[in-house]
Each structure stands twice: as structure tokens, then as C-alpha cells.
Design an enzyme around this catalytic site. Structure first.
Site, PDB file in Angstrom:
ATOM      1  N   ASP A   1      -0.020   6.055  -6.050  1.00 50.13           N
ATOM      2  CA  ASP A   1       1.086   6.821  -5.872  1.00 50.13           C
ATOM      3  C   ASP A   1       1.138   7.994  -6.826  1.00 50.13           C
ATOM      4  O   ASP A   1       1.825   9.056  -6.615  1.00 50.13           O
ATOM      5  CB  ASP A   1       2.591   6.316  -5.637  1.00 50.13           C
ATOM      6  CG  ASP A   1       2.478   5.544  -4.457  1.00 50.13           C
ATOM      7  OD1 ASP A   1       2.282   5.837  -3.337  1.00 50.13           O
ATOM      8  OD2 ASP A   1       3.277   4.370  -4.824  1.00 50.13           O
TER       9      ASP A   1
ATOM     10  N   HIS B   1       1.924  -2.073 -11.107  1.00 54.31           N
ATOM     11  CA  HIS B   1       1.561  -2.694 -10.080  1.00 54.31           C
ATOM     12  C   HIS B   1       1.803  -4.023  -9.787  1.00 54.31           C
ATOM     13  O   HIS B   1       1.377  -4.756 -11.025  1.00 54.31           O
ATOM     14  CB  HIS B   1       0.130  -2.363  -9.575  1.00 54.31           C
ATOM     15  CG  HIS B   1       0.031  -2.661  -8.015  1.00 54.31           C
ATOM     16  ND1 HIS B   1      -0.252  -3.733  -7.602  1.00 54.31           N
ATOM     17  CD2 HIS B   1      -0.050  -1.737  -7.003  1.00 54.31           C
ATOM     18  CE1 HIS B   1      -0.700  -3.830  -6.112  1.00 54.31           C
ATOM     19  NE2 HIS B   1      -0.484  -2.346  -5.798  1.00 54.31           N
TER      20      HIS B   1
END
Ligand code: COA
Length: 376
Positions: free
Chosen positions: A312, A258
Site C-alpha cells: 500500500d 505486515h
């Protein structure tokens, strides 16, 4: 002039909608920790909080839910539009093309008018899940399921897409997934929405632009890719070699890493907990086992680079248990993120400034036109 590639770390707005501490794994919506909202709130209440900046009073909440539910019925021409699309159209492309059409059914598209903020919000929250569910059924030739107003917002979506009335636990788990996806500071799709609205385009255009941006696999499209990756693995023993091969070939592990979180994504932590809850109701599955082993093995190799599972990684696994087909995972993300996009658009237009960055020109000058017959 320095070029700020990807605008990494460059603030482009001042916002009071959400807050991330990427080192400590903290996410707050309007100052409230995400864990508290997941435990006590529901998606529509959270959407109201994000857009209007406060938790709704009882009557405000009742009216908001009723306005959203009233918008769950599509106009015939929107339904016919869906029926005319090629059945192979990806659900995200469907949303990107249908959302601007919804503006035709909104009497007020003045982006500076708070009434437009409210009417576009309830219309998109009402219609986008219905369009997504209908597209699933239309695209595979199944009968359409009408909305059922006796069901909660989240239960109704599961009912319409699967054709089966969900267990209340499934409805609640799905609702919490929507809360977790509703907002996430200034990311690529939110920035897209804000850039669009800065031109004073209406909220439908802004959200449709954001949907296009979300569809890429480095952003919301990652959840579908995670599912495809995990489904390819037929036995947990093969996982270490699978990951090593990917890393040797310089491939990205989908659902990991991320730009902001340099620790475990708090949303992934909550999703993982919900997976345990739902698997005790529905029974474990090969996919859950694969995901758990995959996470452990990937962390062994990536944790030293501060690369952890993101939202996700587990969302697709959860959606598959709830009966949502993988092609629809990113649209589910979009359904929820409408709240965050609208919140940012509403906040931005208050003190609007047209986005118009600049560039460093890196081409030639005084180059002359060459007629086609003289080109080499
Ligand atoms: N798998 C393997 N390596 C990864 C990785 C992943 N998922 N994510 C980052 N890296 C590595 C890069 O290869 C790079 O290594 P290097 O320094 O040896 O070249 C390093 O980490 C930094 O990568 P960079 O792309 O600069 O980091 P970023 O902060 O911009 O990346 C993402 C953020 C989300 C784009 C990236 O982590 C990614 O591509 N993840 C997979 C897609 C995904 O899950 N997206 C959903 C995000 S919510």
C-alpha cells in the site's frame, strides 16, 4: 481454553493458490514467482491461473477474455441503482452494496456448481471495474464513458475512469498493479469470503462480504490513507519530524509493516520499480520525491523492528500518476482481489465445512431482569 487473538499464525485452510515466505520476501501464485507473472503475464491470465489452477491454453484464454468483456455492459437497473445512491457514498460501500445485486443477472447461483464459479467470476471481473469507473463519474457529475472493447482490460478501466485514452505504458503498468493485488494467501478479507461461502452463500455474497473487510484501514484501506498522509507533507525537509511525531504519539505509519513479511514486501519492490518507469514517461512529481524520502526516513526508524514498506505504500502514488482519485484506491485493490477471493471460495467449497468457531465466555450468570424504573 486458549483464545487465539486475531488467529495469528493459525492455519484455517489447506490451499494451493498462493505462497508467501515472509522472511525471504517471496510470493508465488500457484507456484510461479510473482516477478515472472508481472513480467510475462497479464491480469486476466493471472486471474485464470489463480482460479483454475493452471495457465490457460490459447483458446481458453481467448474465451475467458471475451466472456469478461461481454460482461462489461451494465444492466440499466444497476446503472439506475448507482444513480440513486448519495453522491458522497464511498466507492467501497458502493461495491459492497452493488455486487450482491449482480447475482440477479446470473442464472446459476448454486455455489456447489462449477458453472456458478465461472459465471460469477467473469461477471464480477467484467462489471466491478465498470461500476467503479462509473461511480467516479456519477459521483462528481461527469458524463458516463462507455466501455471500449478495442482497449485491453486495464486500459479500458483507465479510459472509463479518467475519460482519457491511456498511453500503452500506463495500461501495462496498471495491469501489473492488478496482478500484484490479485491474491495474498489467507488474509482478513479472504478469510471473510471463505467464512461466507462456508455457509453455502453464493460467490457474490462472499465477495461483497470480503469487500467490506478489505475497506478497513488496517487492510486495503491503507493505500488511501498513505496518499492522504504523503499529500499533507509540503516539503521533504519536514518528513523526519513528521515521522518522529507520529511514532511518539504511537500512531501507525500507513503503508508500513505486515503480519507476514518481516522483510521488504516483494510487491512494494516491484511497484517502486514501476514508479521509476512511469515517472520517466510522465515526469517526476512532488509526491514521488516525498514518498522516496519518506521511505528512507521511516526505514531508519523502523527497520530494526523488521517493519518495511508494504504494497500500500507505493500503489497510491502510482494510481495518482495514472489519474485515479484517492477515494478509489481501495476499490482498485478490490477489483483485482476478486480473482483471489473467487479462487479461495472455489477451493473451499470443494470440501466445505461450515466455519463455526467457539469462544471463551467471559460474562456473568444468573443475573436477573431489572424493570426500567428500578435501574440506577
Ligand atoms: N508504524 C509504526 N509501528 C508499527 C507499524 C507501523 N506501520 N506496524 C507495526 N508497528 C509496531 C507496533 O506499534 C508494535 O510495536 P510495539 O511492539 O512496540 O507495541 C509492533 O510493530 C507490532 O505491531 P502489531 O500490530 O502487533 O503487528 P502486526 O504484525 O499485527 O501488524 C499491521 C501488521 C499491518 C496491522 C501493521 O503493520 C499496521 O498497522 N500497518 C499500517 C497499516 C497498513 O499499512 N496496512 C496494510 C497492510 S498490507
Amino acid at each position: 481454553m486458549k483464545v487465539y487473538s486475531g488467529l495469528a499464525g493459525i492455519p484455517v485452510v489447506k490451499s494451493s493458490i498462493s505462497y508467501i515466505d515472509g522472511e525471504r520476501g517471496i510470493l508465488e501464485y500457484r507456484g510461479i514467482p510473482i516477478q515472472e507473472l508481472v513480467e510475462h503475464s497479464d491480469f486476466l491470465e493471472t486471474a485464470y491461473l489463480l482460479v483454475f489452477g493452471k495457465l490457460p491454453a490459447k483458446e481458453e484464454y481467448t474465451r475467458f477474455v471475451s466472456d469478461v468483456k461481454e460482461n462489461q455492459y451494465l444492466d440499466m437497473s444497476v446503472l439506475n441503482f448507482l444513480k440513486e445512491l448519495p453522491k458522497t457514498t464511498h466507492p467501497m460501500k458502493v461495491l459492497q452494496s452493488v455486487i450482491p445485486v449482480l447475482s440477479a443477472y446470473d442464472k446459476n447461483t448454486d455455489v456447489l456448481d462449477p458453472q456458478h464459479h465461472y459465471s460469477s467470476l467473469v461477471k464480477m471481473l467484467g462489471q466491478v471495474p465498470v461500476i467503479t469507473a462509473l461511480w467516479k463519474r456519477i459521483s462528481v457529475g461527469e458524463n458516463i464513458v462507455e466501455p471500449d472493447s478495442s482497449l485491453s482490460y486495464s486500459e479500458n478501466f483507465l479510459y472509463m475512469i479518467t475519460g482519457r485514452r491511456p498511453d500503452p505504458v500506463e495500461g501495462r503498468v496498471f495491469d501489473r498493479c492488478l496482478i500484484l493485488h490479485a491474491e495474498h494467501t489467507m488474509n482478513a478479507s479472504t478469510f471473510t469470503a471463505v467464512v461466507a461461502v462456508s455457509t453455502l452463500a453464493d460467490f457474490y455474497s462472499a465477495v461483497s462480504s470480503a469487500v467490506g473487510s478489505l475497506s478497513g484501514r488496517l487492510h486495503g484501506g491503507a493505500n488511501e490513507k498513505v496518499y492522504q498522509m504523503l499529500s499533507k507533507i509540503d516539503s521533504p525537509e519536514k518528513i523526519p519530524a513528521f515521522i518522529d511525531r507520529m511514532l511518539q504519539n504511537k500512531k501507525r505509519i500507513m503503508g508500513f509493516g505486515h503480519r507476514v513479511y518481516k522483510t521488504y514486501d516483494p510487491r512494494a519492490k516491484l511497484l517502486k520499480k514501476m514508479l521509476t518507469e512511469i515517472s520517466s514517461l510522465k515526469g517526476g512529481s512532488r509526491l514521488i520525491k516525498t514518498a522516496e524520502v519518506f521511505e528512507k526516513e521511516a526505514l531508519k526508524r523502523l527497520e530494526s523492528k523488521k517493519i518495511y514498506p508494504n504494497i500500500d505504500f507505493y500503489s497510491g502514488v502510482l494510481y495518482s500518476i495514472l489519474g485515479i482519485p484517492s477515494r478509489f484506491y481501495t476499490s482498485v485493490f478490490a477489483m483485482a482481489r476478486i480473482a483471489g477471493w473467487v479462487a479461495h471460495c472455489k477451493e473451499y467449497v470443494k470440501e466445505n465445512k461450515l466455519f463455526r468457531p467457539t469462544q471463551v465466555y467471559d460474562g456473568g450468570h444468573n443475573i436477573h431482569y431489572v424493570p426500567p424504573e428500578k435501574r440506577g
